[in-house]
Design an enzyme around this catalytic site. Sequence first.
Site, PDB file in Angstrom:
ATOM      1  N   ASN B  45       0.844  -1.203   0.000  1.00 57.56           N
ATOM      2  CA  ASN B  45       0.000   0.000   0.000  1.00 57.56           C
ATOM      3  C   ASN B  45       0.882   1.258   0.000  1.00 57.56           C
ATOM      4  O   ASN B  45       2.109   1.152   0.008  1.00 57.56           O
ATOM      5  CB  ASN B  45      -0.969  -0.029   1.189  1.00 57.56           C
ATOM      6  N   ASP B 234      -8.559 -10.255  -0.115  1.00 62.23           N
ATOM      7  CA  ASP B 234      -7.868  -9.319   0.769  1.00 62.23           C
ATOM      8  C   ASP B 234      -7.956  -7.899   0.217  1.00 62.23           C
ATOM      9  O   ASP B 234      -8.041  -6.929   0.975  1.00 62.23           O
ATOM     10  CB  ASP B 234      -6.393  -9.734   0.916  1.00 62.23           C
TER      11      ASP B 234
END
Lengths: 361, 361, 361
Positions: B45, B234
Amino acid sequence: MARQLSRWAICCLRVAAPGLGWGRGRGCEFSCASFGRIMRPDDANIAGNVHGGTILKMIEEAGAIISTRHCNSQAGEPCVAALARVERTDFLSPMCIGEVANVSAEITYTSRHSVEVQVNVMSENILTGAKKVTNKATLWYVPLSLKNVNKVLEVPPIQYARKEQEDEGKKRYEEQKLDRLETKQRNGDVILPVINPEPHTVGYSQSSLIHLVGPSDCTLLGFVHGGVTMKLMDEVAGIVAARHCKTNIVTASVDAINFHEKIKKGCVITVSGRMTFTSNKSMEIEVFVDADPFVDEPRERYRAVSAFFTYVSLSKEGKPLPVPQLLTETEDEKRRFEEGKGRYLQTKAKRQAQLQQSAQQ
Amino acid sequence: MARQLSRWAICCLRVAAPGLGWGRGRGCEFSCASFGRIMRPDDANIAGNVHGGTILKMIEEAGAIISTRHCNSQAGEPCVAALARVERTDFLSPMCIGEVANVSAEITYTSRHSVEVQVNVMSENILTGAKKVTNKATLWYVPLSLKNVNKVLEVPPIQYARKEQEDEGKKRYEEQKLDRLETKQRNGDVILPVINPEPHTVGYSQSSLIHLVGPSDCTLLGFVHGGVTMKLMDEVAGIVAARHCKTNIVTASVDAINFHEKIKKGCVITVSGRMTFTSNKSMEIEVFVDADPFVDEPRERYRAVSAFFTYVSLSKEGKPLPVPQLLTETEDEKRRFEEGKGRYLQTKAKRQAQLQQSAQQ
Amino acid sequence: MARQLSRWAICCLRVAAPGLGWGRGRGCEFSCASFGRIMRPDDANIAGNVHGGTILKMIEEAGAIISTRHCNSQAGEPCVAALARVERTDFLSPMCIGEVANVSAEITYTSRHSVEVQVNVMSENILTGAKKVTNKATLWYVPLSLKNVNKVLEVPPIQYARKEQEDEGKKRYEEQKLDRLETKQRNGDVILPVINPEPHTVGYSQSSLIHLVGPSDCTLLGFVHGGVTMKLMDEVAGIVAARHCKTNIVTASVDAINFHEKIKKGCVITVSGRMTFTSNKSMEIEVFVDADPFVDEPRERYRAVSAFFTYVSLSKEGKPLPVPQLLTETEDEKRRFEEGKGRYLQTKAKRQAQLQQSAQQ
């Protein structure tokens, strides 16, 4: 439409200045190609340097396109060019995220069953316009029949502008043929695990990865692209180098690689690397690729490729750093270190000879 | 923990100390594998934390390779091991861009028709040499015939060093079998759309994505890798969590996932997630995977997988942050919240029991 | 070395035949580029047809490279060219796995603040040598300062071989400017969820996906490449089309797309599509892209792009198939169907006018 097509033709066409002997009509279309791509974060390490493996993969794709195109340029059995060998390749300057990699390929020699392709890579900073040569690679391809992958087809001969070009090509062809025969023999070595290794020993940095060969890794024949293999090899070699010196490392060169054995879709490949030699500012890593055709094949695991990668360690300013010396423990490690030293000194001598030659001209 | 770590060490080294019973000739090659990969920007991320889904995908690839290899280790019908179940998996410490993920897998139990694989993941900062255990996962695979995907083949038995290992494995086998039967029943729920939802309600953060199953998502049998499915799950769960608390979030754990139904190449899969429960510092998200074999298949859309993911919210310094409480509106939402609370308290109790047990030893 | 460099220069150089007016010294280096890539299984659907989105992404990358290069070709503030608009693009013939996509780009007009790039794509079957024009696209870029992304810089003017080229370019420039203003107004629509829709209704095939914007999706400025957005849009549109007719579908064309709003790294984007119109053999799908800058940003979700994609359904032999008619239920759906019909008839009329014009020449 007509206007558009003629523009395309011009853009692709590499018109030759007289005396240089390129092209003449069908020349560009068949024996020359150029490609470009913006380098993305995933192509690079955390310092922003593009992985050598990313570049090797682009080089090989250009070579595969141009040689497959050439080998199918005359009516006959359709074929796919498979990578047989890459000559020693130096990484002359680093490439960074956001730069454009310009790859151009050209066929420079053909023997009866093989094609020599020269590929040049330039990095272009499209903000400043700065361009740098990053690689000049030479690859050898062999045309395999699309219908029968074990059948090697004949290569249409290219035209040479001057007789010397053909003679020099023939010399390169003979040299690489000899070298390929030699490496075929010394392929049995394996990398054994070591328990609780000391820092800077061979066992401390040795590494391996496994990869399940998927459809996008493969050519139309269903065998792994040479470039995909080289990218994985560079990844493992880079991990070995970083584990050894714990700094930012970049690929400096790759020794000649021979692709003796094809690897089929669905195989698991294990790529393992160990350090063999360190000079003051460089590390040599030996990489093995073993293929395991574990489903649907009676065949045992086999060694598909092996190669030597050389890495250097860079400071934050991009300057080469001293490298911790490799600690050799076993007789084999000492022997491999000496062999690595031999390769290192040989390369150094060759480079100095070239420099002197250039200076004299 | 200690037991797990020593197994890791052994597995990664691939050498058998006498009496431990690993290896012995073909042992390691067939029942153990280890490899590493550098984490790239796209694996993480924007805060640089590697997605839980990336790690789950690597875990499953290692499991698929080792169990397929094992199931084909004796002459017989070639087969591909398909993921049947993943046990609850905790993410013990975050992994970052530039670190090497070391994944090692080992077969720890075999029943007649299934294989239990234990996979350990360690993050290694190759610059500092620091290593951390990030995951210890247990996966169950079933060998499906390459010629007839509906035929489950027999699994070659493994040798156990001690009788107790076999007994413990059998106990784990029976437990998961029971759990699989249970989940097969509660699979009919769907996530209904909500118009103009209020912040922190279930409808506000619920999300879904569609994905067209491509060739690289699939095994040799043409069905989606379990790891690919988990990565997508996910991804959706992470977006639900981020929409709820609008901070940097990371996967803390995944509850056991059962793969009842295969998903074929060319399907469109819809992955949808909704928040079911929040504690002070964690969020539980339920994720559904529905497959739509819409081309060339008479079959209706069906539920292929479902699972619960737990996320935590992190400050810029990487400390867990308080999470806004989930606002439940309908009766169903309130019921699911209570069920989530039950799972949360149960897990907490288990963890405390384990800690006490460790302290006593 | 010198030999190598001159070879590179020649290869890249597009020498102008007199009277054609291309090049003139710095011409090729700055205003023309060409690229190629082998199409892989991951680039295509299960019938082997390369996704329109893959091609749009390559087109946009070529355009971004050439226009960024041009805008930085004179000393001044460094900048990155951002995609502002793509003109209507037709997919003239399908491209298949194993073929080489040859992409060539050229700057054809510059206004004070924008650059027009024309990109041609040809598919090349390197086994047969067959080449087909697959796309001729026109893109508009705007140079944004690398230091201040909200500052639009000035574009260095290009030289035209003939005065008419400049005049025609100016006409195209004015036309697109008008169109951009118009679309900015009709951007508020949203796709509302439908529960238990009937087959062939709008609600039955409407689809959406979410995507977390990662580093490799972005330019040096940290904003999503226009090509990445278009690829996701084509993915959703393709799923809508396939859900409607349940056959193999391919992109036939994309209407002009205006990129009014940038999308930043770390955003979640929601891409949603719904069918608006069907003719006998084509389907029109409207696609919206909404960006949700949900971490570290005070900003609300906003509409970044919208566009119309047209798809056709193909039989196994590659022939266009009849398409089930779209069932419209609400007043809005009926209105959109009529508007779609208008666009369809207008395009048809234009194409016939062009054909007649060509026949007369």
